[in-house]
Design a protein around this motif. Structure first.
Motif, PDB file in Angstrom:
ATOM      1  N   SER A  72     -77.876  64.464 -53.797  1.00  0.00           N
ATOM      2  CA  SER A  72     -78.528  63.751 -52.693  1.00  0.00           C
ATOM      3  C   SER A  72     -79.950  63.341 -53.068  1.00  0.00           C
ATOM      4  O   SER A  72     -80.441  62.304 -52.603  1.00  0.00           O
ATOM      5  CB  SER A  72     -78.524  64.607 -51.424  1.00  0.00           C
ATOM      6  OG  SER A  72     -79.231  65.815 -51.607  1.00  0.00           O
ATOM      7  N   ALA A  73     -80.620  64.112 -53.908  1.00  0.00           N
ATOM      8  CA  ALA A  73     -81.946  63.727 -54.398  1.00  0.00           C
ATOM      9  C   ALA A  73     -81.843  62.517 -55.322  1.00  0.00           C
ATOM     10  O   ALA A  73     -82.725  61.645 -55.327  1.00  0.00           O
ATOM     11  CB  ALA A  73     -82.603  64.894 -55.123  1.00  0.00           C
ATOM     12  N   GLN A  74     -80.795  62.451 -56.099  1.00  0.00           N
ATOM     13  CA  GLN A  74     -80.576  61.275 -56.952  1.00  0.00           C
ATOM     14  C   GLN A  74     -80.308  60.032 -56.105  1.00  0.00           C
ATOM     15  O   GLN A  74     -80.762  58.936 -56.438  1.00  0.00           O
ATOM     16  CB  GLN A  74     -79.432  61.545 -57.922  1.00  0.00           C
ATOM     17  CG  GLN A  74     -79.787  62.566 -58.993  1.00  0.00           C
ATOM     18  CD  GLN A  74     -78.594  63.015 -59.827  1.00  0.00           C
ATOM     19  OE1 GLN A  74     -77.448  62.963 -59.357  1.00  0.00           O
ATOM     20  NE2 GLN A  74     -78.851  63.453 -61.041  1.00  0.00           N
ATOM     21  N   ASP A  75     -79.579  60.198 -55.005  1.00  0.00           N
ATOM     22  CA  ASP A  75     -79.388  59.088 -54.068  1.00  0.00           C
ATOM     23  C   ASP A  75     -80.728  58.650 -53.482  1.00  0.00           C
ATOM     24  O   ASP A  75     -80.995  57.444 -53.329  1.00  0.00           O
ATOM     25  CB  ASP A  75     -78.458  59.500 -52.929  1.00  0.00           C
ATOM     26  CG  ASP A  75     -77.007  59.610 -53.356  1.00  0.00           C
ATOM     27  OD1 ASP A  75     -76.665  59.131 -54.464  1.00  0.00           O
ATOM     28  OD2 ASP A  75     -76.201  60.187 -52.588  1.00  0.00           O
ATOM     29  N   LEU A  76     -81.563  59.625 -53.143  1.00  0.00           N
ATOM     30  CA  LEU A  76     -82.900  59.323 -52.631  1.00  0.00           C
ATOM     31  C   LEU A  76     -83.699  58.548 -53.663  1.00  0.00           C
ATOM     32  O   LEU A  76     -84.375  57.554 -53.339  1.00  0.00           O
ATOM     33  CB  LEU A  76     -83.610  60.617 -52.251  1.00  0.00           C
ATOM     34  CG  LEU A  76     -85.085  60.516 -51.858  1.00  0.00           C
ATOM     35  CD1 LEU A  76     -85.264  59.631 -50.630  1.00  0.00           C
ATOM     36  CD2 LEU A  76     -85.662  61.920 -51.604  1.00  0.00           C
ATOM     37  N   GLN A  77     -83.627  58.980 -54.906  1.00  0.00           N
ATOM     38  CA  GLN A  77     -84.351  58.304 -55.986  1.00  0.00           C
ATOM     39  C   GLN A  77     -83.893  56.843 -56.113  1.00  0.00           C
ATOM     40  O   GLN A  77     -84.719  55.934 -56.291  1.00  0.00           O
ATOM     41  CB  GLN A  77     -84.129  59.049 -57.297  1.00  0.00           C
ATOM     42  CG  GLN A  77     -84.978  58.544 -58.456  1.00  0.00           C
ATOM     43  CD  GLN A  77     -84.778  59.379 -59.701  1.00  0.00           C
ATOM     44  OE1 GLN A  77     -83.673  59.826 -60.001  1.00  0.00           O
ATOM     45  NE2 GLN A  77     -85.859  59.615 -60.439  1.00  0.00           N
ATOM     46  N   LYS A  78     -82.595  56.609 -55.999  1.00  0.00           N
ATOM     47  CA  LYS A  78     -82.074  55.236 -56.081  1.00  0.00           C
ATOM     48  C   LYS A  78     -82.567  54.391 -54.912  1.00  0.00           C
ATOM     49  O   LYS A  78     -82.949  53.226 -55.081  1.00  0.00           O
ATOM     50  CB  LYS A  78     -80.546  55.267 -56.097  1.00  0.00           C
ATOM     51  CG  LYS A  78     -79.937  55.828 -57.381  1.00  0.00           C
ATOM     52  CD  LYS A  78     -78.422  55.927 -57.276  1.00  0.00           C
ATOM     53  CE  LYS A  78     -77.826  56.590 -58.507  1.00  0.00           C
ATOM     54  NZ  LYS A  78     -76.353  56.786 -58.374  1.00  0.00           N
ATOM     55  N   SER A  79     -82.566  54.964 -53.726  1.00  0.00           N
ATOM     56  CA  SER A  79     -83.006  54.201 -52.558  1.00  0.00           C
ATOM     57  C   SER A  79     -84.503  53.908 -52.624  1.00  0.00           C
ATOM     58  O   SER A  79     -84.954  52.844 -52.175  1.00  0.00           O
ATOM     59  CB  SER A  79     -82.662  54.947 -51.270  1.00  0.00           C
ATOM     60  OG  SER A  79     -83.444  56.117 -51.130  1.00  0.00           O
ATOM     61  N   ILE A  80     -85.263  54.829 -53.196  1.00  0.00           N
ATOM     62  CA  ILE A  80     -86.696  54.578 -53.376  1.00  0.00           C
ATOM     63  C   ILE A  80     -86.905  53.486 -54.425  1.00  0.00           C
ATOM     64  O   ILE A  80     -87.797  52.643 -54.289  1.00  0.00           O
ATOM     65  CB  ILE A  80     -87.419  55.881 -53.736  1.00  0.00           C
ATOM     66  CG1 ILE A  80     -87.552  56.750 -52.476  1.00  0.00           C
ATOM     67  CG2 ILE A  80     -88.788  55.616 -54.354  1.00  0.00           C
ATOM     68  CD1 ILE A  80     -88.120  58.126 -52.700  1.00  0.00           C
ATOM     69  N   THR A  94     -83.668  52.623 -45.296  1.00  0.00           N
ATOM     70  CA  THR A  94     -82.624  53.199 -46.148  1.00  0.00           C
ATOM     71  C   THR A  94     -83.163  54.388 -46.932  1.00  0.00           C
ATOM     72  O   THR A  94     -82.486  55.415 -47.073  1.00  0.00           O
ATOM     73  CB  THR A  94     -82.081  52.130 -47.116  1.00  0.00           C
ATOM     74  OG1 THR A  94     -81.506  51.057 -46.352  1.00  0.00           O
ATOM     75  CG2 THR A  94     -81.022  52.711 -48.048  1.00  0.00           C
ATOM     76  N   ALA A  95     -84.394  54.269 -47.419  1.00  0.00           N
ATOM     77  CA  ALA A  95     -85.012  55.382 -48.151  1.00  0.00           C
ATOM     78  C   ALA A  95     -85.251  56.566 -47.218  1.00  0.00           C
ATOM     79  O   ALA A  95     -85.033  57.722 -47.596  1.00  0.00           O
ATOM     80  CB  ALA A  95     -86.323  54.926 -48.785  1.00  0.00           C
ATOM     81  N   LYS A  96     -85.695  56.295 -45.998  1.00  0.00           N
ATOM     82  CA  LYS A  96     -85.905  57.375 -45.029  1.00  0.00           C
ATOM     83  C   LYS A  96     -84.592  58.080 -44.697  1.00  0.00           C
ATOM     84  O   LYS A  96     -84.530  59.315 -44.615  1.00  0.00           O
ATOM     85  CB  LYS A  96     -86.530  56.808 -43.749  1.00  0.00           C
ATOM     86  CG  LYS A  96     -87.982  56.375 -43.883  1.00  0.00           C
ATOM     87  CD  LYS A  96     -88.474  55.774 -42.564  1.00  0.00           C
ATOM     88  CE  LYS A  96     -89.943  55.415 -42.616  1.00  0.00           C
ATOM     89  NZ  LYS A  96     -90.402  54.818 -41.327  1.00  0.00           N
ATOM     90  N   ASP A  97     -83.542  57.302 -44.509  1.00  0.00           N
ATOM     91  CA  ASP A  97     -82.234  57.895 -44.217  1.00  0.00           C
ATOM     92  C   ASP A  97     -81.758  58.761 -45.382  1.00  0.00           C
ATOM     93  O   ASP A  97     -81.162  59.829 -45.176  1.00  0.00           O
ATOM     94  CB  ASP A  97     -81.206  56.803 -43.925  1.00  0.00           C
ATOM     95  CG  ASP A  97     -81.429  56.117 -42.576  1.00  0.00           C
ATOM     96  OD1 ASP A  97     -82.180  56.667 -41.751  1.00  0.00           O
ATOM     97  OD2 ASP A  97     -80.856  55.029 -42.368  1.00  0.00           O
ATOM     98  N   ALA A  98     -82.023  58.306 -46.604  1.00  0.00           N
ATOM     99  CA  ALA A  98     -81.639  59.086 -47.782  1.00  0.00           C
ATOM    100  C   ALA A  98     -82.421  60.384 -47.854  1.00  0.00           C
ATOM    101  O   ALA A  98     -81.897  61.432 -48.265  1.00  0.00           O
ATOM    102  CB  ALA A  98     -81.853  58.255 -49.046  1.00  0.00           C
ATOM    103  N   TRP A  99     -83.694  60.337 -47.457  1.00  0.00           N
ATOM    104  CA  TRP A  99     -84.506  61.566 -47.426  1.00  0.00           C
ATOM    105  C   TRP A  99     -83.913  62.559 -46.418  1.00  0.00           C
ATOM    106  O   TRP A  99     -83.755  63.748 -46.719  1.00  0.00           O
ATOM    107  CB  TRP A  99     -85.950  61.237 -47.049  1.00  0.00           C
ATOM    108  CG  TRP A  99     -86.864  62.431 -47.085  1.00  0.00           C
ATOM    109  CD1 TRP A  99     -87.572  62.891 -48.170  1.00  0.00           C
ATOM    110  CD2 TRP A  99     -87.144  63.337 -45.998  1.00  0.00           C
ATOM    111  NE1 TRP A  99     -88.280  64.020 -47.814  1.00  0.00           N
ATOM    112  CE2 TRP A  99     -88.041  64.316 -46.511  1.00  0.00           C
ATOM    113  CE3 TRP A  99     -86.737  63.408 -44.681  1.00  0.00           C
ATOM    114  CZ2 TRP A  99     -88.526  65.352 -45.712  1.00  0.00           C
ATOM    115  CZ3 TRP A  99     -87.213  64.439 -43.881  1.00  0.00           C
ATOM    116  CH2 TRP A  99     -88.102  65.395 -44.398  1.00  0.00           C
TER     117      TRP A  99
END
Length: 443
Positions: A72-80, A94-99
């Motif tokens: 999930s942190a890798q997903d966050l990194q991609k969205s950022i 999208t980045a906030k939702d990933a966080w």
């Protein structure tokens, strides 16, 4: 976040809290009348699962939980990355939702704190709070409270290529993951949190200027617009800081995944211990997160002080969810069940089965208490995420909000009762003197 007076308040409130729980825990949950010989006889009884199997499955759940935290942190990194490539309100959301999604899995991993030194030595770089956010970026000084005497509280790393704290000047011209790690708690102040989920949260949301009123932080996407259109100043460095933060978060989680992998160093140490020691770690982590950390520091302190500065996810107003998943992690450890990101359920030898074979009533009582806690925290989630009239944690703790206070008080009471039953279940398993209100590893 304001740490001014935090240690004094924490000592006072947790001392008061400890006195209340010692007097108020359900008598059945804390009945220590069983003689040591009787407990020993129960432990020697034949069980459906062995202590060795229980500890091995515990390690499996830890590995899965940290792996999901990493994914999930890798997903966050991609969205950022997508936010940085095209900063607009949609990519920021999208980045906030990933966080928020990343918090679901990381918070469940906190059940592996306290009992496992490798986790406690590591977690501060990922989840330290509260923070004096002026260390990182611009703040509205009219609403900014910080630790008295903290010289890093207004350092604004993003705006300044050099930092002077103490006798040494630090070159901040290039913001790298290692540099941020070195800056975390610089100057000896716990409020100087430069890394982890909450630093990322602050950069995505910005300050929450609403106090105990509705609304979270509202940073504009243009704060990440390099070149023309940049707001907030220093957008290039803000982007660089955010990229370094997420890279460090991913790296830190990779380290912990490796520790719990089948051939991982810490996993091998854990499995080499006597099973009773491993189960003690399990019960101790459950009890300490339940009582001193979640019920105490994260809820009771903020409630009694009516302090939004002691709210856990203060920029995003996601505190209700983080508390819920902390409690979920405790339940995972006891029941030996964990639902993964892909929806599959990891299940196996559990403390519940181990206790049930020795004292079915003790097991049933703890299961009921865990369910009650989940329901109480679920009520907080329902309130915070209500479509018509949301009331988030910072609104619940406002002075005079009787409805909010009742929600939090009910959750705290459930956690207190739950901890008593955790201690009783530990006694059934042959583990006495658990003392879960401390985070001491010298068992």
């Amino acid at each position: 976040m304001n740490r001014s007076g935090f240690s004094v308040n924490k000592t006072f409130y947790l001392g008061l809290f400890a006195a209340v729980i010692l007097a108020g825990c359900n008598k059945a949950a804390n009945d220590s009348s069983s003689k040591p010989a009787e407990i020993a006889n129960k432990v020697q009884a034949t069980a459906a699962v062995s202590g060795k199997d229980v500890v091995a499955h515990y390690a499996d759940i830890a590995a899965a939980t940290f792996e999901d935290s990493l994914l999930s942190a890798q997903d966050l990194q991609k969205s950022i990355g997508a936010l940085i490539a095209s900063p607009n309100e949609e990519s920021l959301k999208t980045a906030k939702d990933a966080w928020k999604n990343a918090r679901v899995y990381y918070q469940q991993s906190e059940a592996f704190r306290f009992g496992n030194p490798v986790v406690d030595a590591w977690e501060g770089q990922l989840n330290a709070w509260p923070l004096d956010e002026g260390l990182i970026d611009y703040v509205d000084t009219q609403y900014y409270q910080h630790v008295m005497g903290n010289v890093g509280a207004t350092a604004n790393i993003i705006a300044n290529p050099q930092l002077n704290i103490g006798v040494e000047a630090k070159d901040l011209s290039v913001l790298t993951p290692q540099l941020l790690a070195d800056l975390n708690e610089i100057g000896g102040s716990e409020a100087n949190v430069a890394t982890g989920y909450h630093a990322i949260e602050f950069l995505l949301w910005g300050q929450d200027l609403n106090g105990s009123s509705a609304g979270a932080g509202n940073r504009p996407a243009t704060d990440f617009q390099t070149g023309a259109g940049c707001t907030g100043g220093n957008c290039e460095r803000r982007v660089q800081y955010l990229q370094a933060l997420t890279a460090l978060l991913v790296s830190d989680l990779e380290y912990m995944v490796a520790q719990w992998a089948p051939a991982g160093e810490y996993r091998q140490q854990l499995l080499a211990e006597q099973p009773e020691q491993g189960m003690r770690r399990m019960f101790f982590g459950m009890g300490s997160l339940s009582l001193g950390e979640l019920a105490g520091e994260r809820m009771k302190v903020a409630l009694e002080a009516n302090s939004v500065e002691d709210e856990h996810d203060c920029f995003s107003d996601n505190t209700h969810a983080s508390h819920f998943y902390d409690a979920k992690g405790i339940k995972n450890v006891y029941t030996g069940k964990y639902q993964r990101r892909d929806g599959s359920v990891l299940a196996g030898a559990s403390l519940s089965a181990y206790v049930q074979a020795r004292d079915a009533e003790a097991d049933a009582a703890l299961i009921a208490a865990l369910n009650e806690t989940e329901a109480a925290l679920g009520s907080m989630v329902a309130s915070a995420e209500s479509v018509e009239n949301p009331m988030t944690f910072d609104m619940m703790i406002a002075e005079g909000n009787d409805k909010g206070r009742a929600l939090i008080t009910a959750a705290i009471a459930s956690l207190v009762t739950q901890t008593g039953y955790i201690e009783k279940a530990a006694n059934v398993a042959g583990i006495v003197d658990l003392n879960p209100e401390t985070a001491d590893h010298s068992f």
